[in-house]
Write an enzyme that holds these catalytic residues in place. Structure first.
Site, mmCIF file in Angstrom:
data_model
loop_
_atom_site.group_PDB
_atom_site.id
_atom_site.type_symbol
_atom_site.label_atom_id
_atom_site.label_comp_id
_atom_site.label_asym_id
_atom_site.label_seq_id
_atom_site.Cartn_x
_atom_site.Cartn_y
_atom_site.Cartn_z
ATOM 1 C CD GLU A 92 -13.209 -4.572 -1.322
ATOM 2 O OE1 GLU A 92 -12.056 -4.993 -1.566
ATOM 3 O OE2 GLU A 92 -14.099 -5.296 -0.823
ATOM 4 C CG ASN A 93 -7.730 -1.880 -5.201
ATOM 5 O OD1 ASN A 93 -6.820 -2.683 -4.982
ATOM 6 N ND2 ASN A 93 -8.004 -0.887 -4.363
ATOM 7 N NE ARG A 120 -1.608 6.714 1.241
ATOM 8 C CZ ARG A 120 -1.512 5.780 2.166
ATOM 9 N NH1 ARG A 120 -1.150 6.098 3.393
ATOM 10 N NH2 ARG A 120 -1.763 4.528 1.883
ATOM 11 C CG HIS A 164 -0.151 2.306 -9.293
ATOM 12 N ND1 HIS A 164 -0.364 1.932 -7.984
ATOM 13 C CD2 HIS A 164 -1.237 3.045 -9.649
ATOM 14 C CE1 HIS A 164 -1.538 2.418 -7.575
ATOM 15 N NE2 HIS A 164 -2.078 3.114 -8.567
ATOM 16 N NE ARG A 166 -7.726 1.285 5.271
ATOM 17 C CZ ARG A 166 -7.449 2.576 5.478
ATOM 18 N NH1 ARG A 166 -7.594 3.108 6.665
ATOM 19 N NH2 ARG A 166 -7.023 3.336 4.479
ATOM 20 C CG ASP A 183 -2.069 0.961 1.127
ATOM 21 O OD1 ASP A 183 -2.349 1.433 0.006
ATOM 22 O OD2 ASP A 183 -2.686 1.259 2.166
ATOM 23 N N GLY A 184 0.305 2.334 -0.565
ATOM 24 C CA GLY A 184 0.938 3.648 -0.487
ATOM 25 C C GLY A 184 1.547 4.175 -1.781
ATOM 26 C CG ASN A 185 2.050 1.622 -5.167
ATOM 27 O OD1 ASN A 185 2.893 1.376 -4.306
ATOM 28 N ND2 ASN A 185 1.601 0.712 -6.011
#
Ligand code: IPE
Ligand code: IPE
Ligand code: MG
Length: 235
Positions: free
Chosen positions: A66-67, A23, A36, A189, A19-21
């Site tokens: 969800e993506n 930001r 990404h 999470r 996660d975090g690409n």
């Protein structure tokens, strides 16, 4: 970090929520897609690190159910990146004796992507080193619901259904549960990842955003894991 990994206490299976690409890219004044693309370097180094440390199963959460709700241009860019990465890296997987597997509703992926994946899975199926599992169009709830549907088709007597039978209907069947789940970018999470399989996993969160993650960070997570006492409900 000078600590060393204790080979006798190595997690067999490590799962990572990359996660975090977005930001990471934003911080640099670039668009999310740049993030990404840079994430691929982290993927490669982490895979090499996992092999070096002797990990048997590595699961990477690359795209969630969800993506699909993200803007079309971002979804398209992620699919393109997936297609080119699989295409270009198949030879590296073969060279490193890595077996590729996917979990998730891959039927939802573009046909071209499905084809690249099946080709890579076919070519690497006899490899005996690490198993690399890509979670694609994956969600834990989807997987559990899917298992329930298949079980209903196959069993009429509820007494026959045990935990081990249930696990046969999950996409991770024949893969041990991850002992360690890592999530990057500071979010604490689960985001619908491996809901059944992480029942007793150790959770490790790092503030580092995915494009900055490297094998040394994986090592740090493994060493942290090795310092923990896993009790499984006992004293
Ligand atoms: C992870 O990075 C990659 C995917 C979920 C596909 P994000 O795209 O979620 O990046 P952030 O969390 O928005 O920074
Ligand atoms: C989880 O990250 C999914 C992947 C890394 C593939 P998200 O960025 O989609 O999760 P949320 O939306 O922050 O919970
Ligand atoms: Mg995110």
């Amino acid at each position: 970090m000078n600590d060393i990994i204790d080979k006798k206490k190595l997690p067999t299976h490590i799962a990572i929520t990359m996660d975090g690409n977005g930001r990471w890219a934003k911080e640099k004044g670039k668009n999310r897609i740049f993030g990404h693309n840079q994430g691929i370097k982290a993927v490669k180094d982490t895979i090499e690190g996992a092999i070096e440390y002797g990990v048997k199963f590595l699961t990477l959460f690359a795209f969630s159910t969800e993506n699909w709700k993200r803007p079309k241009n971002e979804v398209d860019a992620l699919m393109k990146l997936l297609i080119s990465s699989i295409h270009n890296e198949t030879k590296t997987l073969l060279k490193n004796n890595i077996k590729l597997k996917t979990i998730g509703n891959t039927m939802q992926l573009p046909k071209k992507c499905q084809n690249e994946l099946s080709e890579c899975i076919r070519l690497t199926k006899n490899n005996t080193g690490m198993t690399l599992i890509l979670a694609l169009s994956y969600s834990g709830k989807w997987e559990i619901l899917n298992a329930v549907k298949m079980i209903l088709e196959n069993y009429s007597n509820e007494n026959e259904i045990s935990e081990s039978i249930f696990e046969q209907y999950l996409s991770t069947k024949s893969v041990p549960d991850p002992e360690l789940l890592i999530r990057t970018s500071g979010e604490k999470r689960i985001s619908n990842f491996m809901l059944w399989q992480i029942a007793y996993s150790e959770l490790y969160f790092t503030k580092k955003k995915w494009p900055d993650f490297r094998r040394e960070d994986l090592k740090e997570a493994i060493i942290d894991y090795q310092k923990r006492e896993r009790r499984f409900g006992k004293t």
